[in-house]
Design a protein around this motif. Structure first.
Motif, short mmCIF file in Angstrom:
data_model
loop_
_atom_site.label_atom_id
_atom_site.label_comp_id
_atom_site.label_asym_id
_atom_site.label_seq_id
_atom_site.Cartn_x
_atom_site.Cartn_y
_atom_site.Cartn_z
N LEU A 33 2.04 6.34 -7.00
CA LEU A 33 0.94 7.12 -7.57
C LEU A 33 1.12 8.61 -7.31
O LEU A 33 0.74 9.44 -8.14
N ALA A 34 1.69 8.96 -6.17
CA ALA A 34 1.94 10.37 -5.88
C ALA A 34 2.97 10.94 -6.85
O ALA A 34 2.81 12.06 -7.36
N ILE A 35 4.00 10.15 -7.13
CA ILE A 35 5.01 10.58 -8.10
C ILE A 35 4.40 10.69 -9.49
O ILE A 35 4.63 11.65 -10.22
N LEU A 36 3.60 9.70 -9.86
CA LEU A 36 2.93 9.73 -11.16
C LEU A 36 2.05 10.95 -11.30
O LEU A 36 2.05 11.63 -12.33
N GLY A 37 1.28 11.26 -10.27
CA GLY A 37 0.42 12.43 -10.30
C GLY A 37 1.19 13.73 -10.36
O GLY A 37 0.74 14.71 -10.96
N ALA A 38 2.38 13.76 -9.77
CA ALA A 38 3.19 14.98 -9.77
C ALA A 38 3.86 15.24 -11.11
O ALA A 38 4.09 16.39 -11.47
N VAL A 39 4.18 14.19 -11.86
CA VAL A 39 4.92 14.39 -13.10
C VAL A 39 4.05 14.38 -14.35
O VAL A 39 4.54 14.71 -15.43
N THR A 40 2.78 14.04 -14.23
CA THR A 40 1.92 14.06 -15.42
C THR A 40 1.19 15.39 -15.53
O THR A 40 1.00 16.10 -14.54
N ASP A 41 0.77 15.72 -16.74
CA ASP A 41 0.03 16.97 -16.95
C ASP A 41 -1.38 16.90 -16.39
O ASP A 41 -1.94 17.90 -15.99
N ASN A 42 -1.97 15.71 -16.39
CA ASN A 42 -3.33 15.53 -15.89
C ASN A 42 -3.29 14.56 -14.72
O ASN A 42 -3.33 13.35 -14.92
N ASP A 80 -9.79 14.59 -6.36
CA ASP A 80 -8.38 14.40 -6.66
C ASP A 80 -7.56 13.97 -5.45
O ASP A 80 -6.64 13.17 -5.57
N ALA A 81 -7.88 14.49 -4.29
CA ALA A 81 -7.11 14.16 -3.09
C ALA A 81 -7.33 12.71 -2.64
O ALA A 81 -6.48 12.13 -1.97
N LEU A 82 -8.44 12.12 -3.00
CA LEU A 82 -8.78 10.76 -2.57
C LEU A 82 -8.27 9.68 -3.52
O LEU A 82 -8.06 8.53 -3.11
N GLU A 83 -8.05 10.02 -4.78
CA GLU A 83 -7.68 9.03 -5.81
C GLU A 83 -6.47 8.16 -5.46
O GLU A 83 -6.56 6.94 -5.55
N PRO A 84 -5.33 8.74 -5.06
CA PRO A 84 -4.17 7.88 -4.80
C PRO A 84 -4.40 6.89 -3.67
O PRO A 84 -3.92 5.76 -3.72
N TYR A 106 0.83 -1.20 0.00
CA TYR A 106 0.00 0.00 0.00
C TYR A 106 0.87 1.26 0.00
O TYR A 106 0.67 2.17 -0.80
N LEU A 107 1.84 1.31 0.88
CA LEU A 107 2.70 2.49 0.98
C LEU A 107 3.53 2.69 -0.28
O LEU A 107 3.70 3.82 -0.76
N ALA A 108 4.05 1.60 -0.85
CA ALA A 108 4.85 1.71 -2.06
C ALA A 108 4.00 2.18 -3.24
O ALA A 108 4.43 3.02 -4.03
N SER A 109 2.80 1.65 -3.37
CA SER A 109 1.95 2.07 -4.48
C SER A 109 1.44 3.49 -4.27
O SER A 109 1.28 4.25 -5.23
N LEU A 110 1.22 3.88 -3.02
CA LEU A 110 0.82 5.26 -2.73
C LEU A 110 1.92 6.23 -3.15
O LEU A 110 1.65 7.25 -3.79
N ALA A 111 3.16 5.90 -2.83
CA ALA A 111 4.28 6.74 -3.23
C ALA A 111 4.40 6.79 -4.76
O ALA A 111 4.62 7.86 -5.34
#
Length: 75
Positions: free
Chosen positions: A27-36, A45-49, A20-25
């Motif tokens: 997804l957070a990185i993915l969300g930070a580097v993508t345009d959408n 948006d805050a609940l998705e990851p 859970y923690l690894a996938s959360l991290a």
């Protein structure tokens, strides 16, 4: 075959929490580097990851529960 009331081993719970923690991290990185950053448009948006991170955690929990466990002698 394990009985329905067999306890879950601590290693299974720990592996689920780590997944859970690894996938959360991730997804957070993915969300930070993508345009959408909207991965699932129906959720805030805050609940998705947090929700999406439950998928690999649940998969590892089920796999760990279904896997053969080390036999123990009755002491």
């Amino acid at each position: 075959m394990a009985s329905p009331s067999a306890p879950i081993e601590k290693k299974v719970t720990a592996s689920s929490a780590l997944a859970y923690l690894a996938s959360l991290a991730g997804l957070a990185i993915l969300g930070a580097v993508t345009d959408n950053p909207s991965l699932v448009s129906g959720m805030p948006d805050a609940l998705e990851p947090f929700v999406l991170a439950l998928v690999p955690a649940a998969a590892s929990w089920i796999a760990g529960w279904a896997a053969p466990h080390t036999p123990r002698s009755d002491v």
